[in-house]
Design an enzyme around this catalytic site. Structure first.
Site, PDB file in Angstrom:
ATOM      1  N   TYR A 124      61.133  13.106   9.100  1.00 13.60           N
ATOM      2  CA  TYR A 124      60.282  13.579  10.184  1.00 13.60           C
ATOM      3  C   TYR A 124      60.432  15.052  10.553  1.00 13.60           C
ATOM      4  O   TYR A 124      59.624  15.580  11.311  1.00 13.60           O
ATOM      5  CB  TYR A 124      60.496  12.691  11.412  1.00 13.60           C
ATOM      6  CG  TYR A 124      60.008  11.285  11.167  1.00 13.60           C
ATOM      7  CD1 TYR A 124      58.651  10.984  11.195  1.00 13.60           C
ATOM      8  CD2 TYR A 124      60.894  10.269  10.832  1.00 13.60           C
ATOM      9  CE1 TYR A 124      58.191   9.702  10.927  1.00 13.60           C
ATOM     10  CE2 TYR A 124      60.446   8.981  10.569  1.00 13.60           C
ATOM     11  CZ  TYR A 124      59.100   8.706  10.614  1.00 13.60           C
ATOM     12  OH  TYR A 124      58.651   7.440  10.338  1.00 13.60           O
ATOM     13  N   PHE A 413      62.051   1.599  20.016  1.00 17.72           N
ATOM     14  CA  PHE A 413      60.602   1.398  20.139  1.00 17.72           C
ATOM     15  C   PHE A 413      59.923   1.738  18.833  1.00 17.72           C
ATOM     16  O   PHE A 413      60.537   2.281  17.923  1.00 17.72           O
ATOM     17  CB  PHE A 413      60.022   2.226  21.288  1.00 17.72           C
ATOM     18  CG  PHE A 413      60.272   3.718  21.212  1.00 17.72           C
ATOM     19  CD1 PHE A 413      59.396   4.547  20.531  1.00 17.72           C
ATOM     20  CD2 PHE A 413      61.383   4.296  21.817  1.00 17.72           C
ATOM     21  CE1 PHE A 413      59.610   5.913  20.462  1.00 17.72           C
ATOM     22  CE2 PHE A 413      61.600   5.671  21.751  1.00 17.72           C
ATOM     23  CZ  PHE A 413      60.726   6.477  21.074  1.00 17.72           C
TER      24      PHE A 413
END
Length: 413
Positions: A124, A413
């Site tokens: 990322y 999450f």
């Protein structure tokens, strides 16, 4: 090949869910209950899929979230999740195209930043994300913890009571709201989160084990902490070898934190305690009579952050002293880069574009740990991650961005 990137319609949900399971190496089975739950909570505008001849081969989702930053302010975030590319379709730029589409939509919506939990470290950074919080998990050898005398009641006049799921749903949200005021890095939880956490909503894809809950109340009766844990059932030669695994322990005072850890470490027949994801500078080891009884099980980066609106971010957090810095942020995606003058102090901060020479030059991904207080500018410079236009700029940045405690995100999450 004819690959189509598009939002996911309701009729696509079973195929999309199967692609999610495949990407995370889980059995590629999707139950009726999983589809029904997903359909009831589906946001087609924030759910992407890549389809090859009608089959879903890559997935991407985001949802609204807000992040607590140093000082207690909360900023709207684009929370990224369920990112997968099937093994048959890797190395074709599918994630890059989905990420670009989502981040540009998030900036247009007015989100100040994006967040995610990175399954793999190398992925990322190229999209402008940087590790903003870390975690440590300990394994406590209860016999060595030297909790002597054994726990009976909290030493401060408070009390610990067992609770059930309904009580946690009633008490937890208000407690967590107060917790978030003092813990930078924490993120919002909605009503559905509490229902799933306490088993009111159960799905075949996430097997359920009923946990134990306990609530700490101060001497005045205020709820200041909750712990949730499970215990295995393992005996050897008629001796207990059970491990209690903490799923969450949130507390708004050190007294509550101490009382709940002492409680869990004093449950009869519990030999070991696994703490779950904790702050990397957690108080826990030093709440024991022998801190060495808490052995680090794992420690790593956790929540990653991608700036989208740098002036808004820098103006939202607090600063311990007055100071000025010119930050030049390099963003190859063109979403948040620029040169900014930060004038900050205990009374507030302003951040505006400037043409003044840069004091510090850094990639947009390196702003994440600096901004949240998880890394110092001096350490980032020593690593070669940022450049200082003048030596004193690092001292200024260390002072301005420094925090008393490291940030912590307790949620997956």
């Amino acid at each position: 090949m004819n690959l189509q990137i598009r939002t996911v319609a309701e009729e696509d949900i079973p195929d999309w869910l199967q692609a999610v399971m495949t990407g995370f190496l889980r059995p590629p089975e999707v139950s009726k209950e999983d589809v029904e739950y997903r359909t009831a909570h589906h946001d087609p505008e924030r759910t992407l899929g890549v389809f090859d001849a009608g089959r879903c081969v890559a997935t991407f989702e985001s949802f609204p979230q807000d992040l607590t930053v140093p000082g207690g302010a909360r900023l709207p975030s684009d929370a990224v999740t369920r990112v997968t590319v099937s093994p048959t379709h890797r190395r074709r730029g599918l994630l890059t195209r989905m990420m670009d589409k989502d981040l540009r939509a998030a900036k247009e919506r007015g989100d100040a930043l994006a967040t995610l939990i990175a399954a793999e470290y190398p992925i990322y950074g190229r999209y402008g994300f940087g590790p903003a919080t870390g975690f440590t998990e300990w394994r406590i050898d209860v016999a060595r913890a030297r909790l002597d005398p054994r726990y009976a009641v909290p030493e401060d006049g408070g009390r610990v009571d067992l609770a059930d799921g309904q009580q946690v749903r009633d008490l937890g949200p208000k407690l967590f709201d107060r917790f978030r005021d003092i813990v930078p890095g924490s993120v919002s939880r909605n009503e559905t989160w509490w229902k799933r956490f306490t088993g009111q909503i159960r799905l075949p894809s996430h097997p359920w084990t009923e946990p134990f809950h306990a609530v700490y109340r101060s001497a005045s009766g205020e709820v200041q902490g909750i712990v949730t844990y499970t215990v295995d059932d393992k005996w050897e030669a008629k001796l207990p070898q059970n491990t209690a695994t903490v799923q969450q322990l949130i507390a708004t005072t050190p007294a509550a934190e101490r009382a709940l850890w002492h409680f869990v470490c004093s449950v009869d027949w519990v030999t070991y305690v696994k703490t779950g994801v904790r702050a990397p500078d957690d108080l826990l080891p030093h709440l024991l009579g022998d801190p060495r009884a808490a052995v680090v099980h794992q420690t790593a980066d956790y929540m990653w952050l991608r700036p989208l609106d740098i002036p808004r971010m820098l103006q939202a957090r607090t600063y311990p002293v007055a100071g000025s810095l010119v930050l030049e942020v390099i963003d190859s995606a063109g979403l948040a880069g620029g040169r900014f003058l930060l004038d900050a102090g205990p009374e507030g901060a302003t951040c505006t574009p400037t043409t003044r020479p840069a004091d510090i030059v850094l990639p947009v991904s390196e702003l994440a740990p600096l901004y949240m207080g998880d890394e110092s500018a001096s350490r980032l410079a020593a690593l070669g991650s940022i450049e200082a236009g003048r030596p004193s700029a690092l001292v200024t940045a260390d002072t301005l961005f420094g925090t008393g405690r490291r940030p912590w995100c307790p949620d997956m999450f």
